[in-house]
Design a protein around this motif. Structure first.
Motif, PDB file in Angstrom:
ATOM      1  N   GLU A 138      -3.207  -3.005   2.159  1.00  0.00           N
ATOM      2  CA  GLU A 138      -4.641  -3.149   1.904  1.00  0.00           C
ATOM      3  C   GLU A 138      -5.243  -1.812   1.446  1.00  0.00           C
ATOM      4  O   GLU A 138      -6.043  -1.762   0.502  1.00  0.00           O
ATOM      5  N   LYS A 147      -2.659  -0.584   8.010  1.00  0.00           N
ATOM      6  CA  LYS A 147      -2.835  -1.624   6.988  1.00  0.00           C
ATOM      7  C   LYS A 147      -2.576  -0.994   5.622  1.00  0.00           C
ATOM      8  O   LYS A 147      -3.472  -0.861   4.789  1.00  0.00           O
ATOM      9  N   ASN A 157      -4.055  -1.075  -2.196  1.00  0.00           N
ATOM     10  CA  ASN A 157      -4.829  -1.841  -3.178  1.00  0.00           C
ATOM     11  C   ASN A 157      -6.205  -1.224  -3.395  1.00  0.00           C
ATOM     12  O   ASN A 157      -6.693  -1.134  -4.525  1.00  0.00           O
TER      13      ASN A 157
END
Length: 126
Positions: A89, A86, A92
């Motif tokens: 994600e 991921k 971020n």
């Protein structure tokens, strides 16, 4: 340069690259859980990740961060997100950590690995 010297230099460079991201026989998260543990007595082909536990661990790490404001919990969450693939994600999350506490070693290290995995090698160097 003779062939032996070239071989030794290449071997050294490959070994640095191979172990750049995940060193050691285990990775213990801030909450005491294991992200991976290698088998004793065997040369690992890779690490044996306990990824089936990761969704539960991510929730637990979030909860512990909210209680303590300790960024190590968020950093470990990002690590697990990377292992789960991921990447956006995790990116971020690490960008948020970097804004809150610039120049943390774990953030820089994990972001470099993350950018490399995302194919953005130039960003991995900066």
């Amino acid at each position: 340069m003779n062939k032996f010297k070239v071989f030794v230099i290449a071997l050294v460079l490959i070994s640095f690259k191979t172990f750049a991201c995940l060193n050691g026989e285990s990775k213990i998260l801030k909450n005491g859980a294991y992200a991976y543990q290698d088998y004793d007595g065997f040369v690992p082909v890779g690490h044996h990740f306990f990824s089936g536990d990761f969704p539960k661990l991510i929730v637990e790490l979030d909860s512990l961060y909210k209680k303590t404001n300790d960024l190590d919990y968020l950093s470990d969450k990002g690590y697990l997100l990377i292992v789960l693939g991921k990447y956006q994600e995790a990116l971020n999350l690490y960008l948020n950590i970097e804004k809150r506490e610039p120049n943390r070693y774990s953030t820089a290290s994990n972001m470099g690995t993350l950018y490399e995995l995302m194919g953005e090698n130039q960003k991995a160097y900066t």
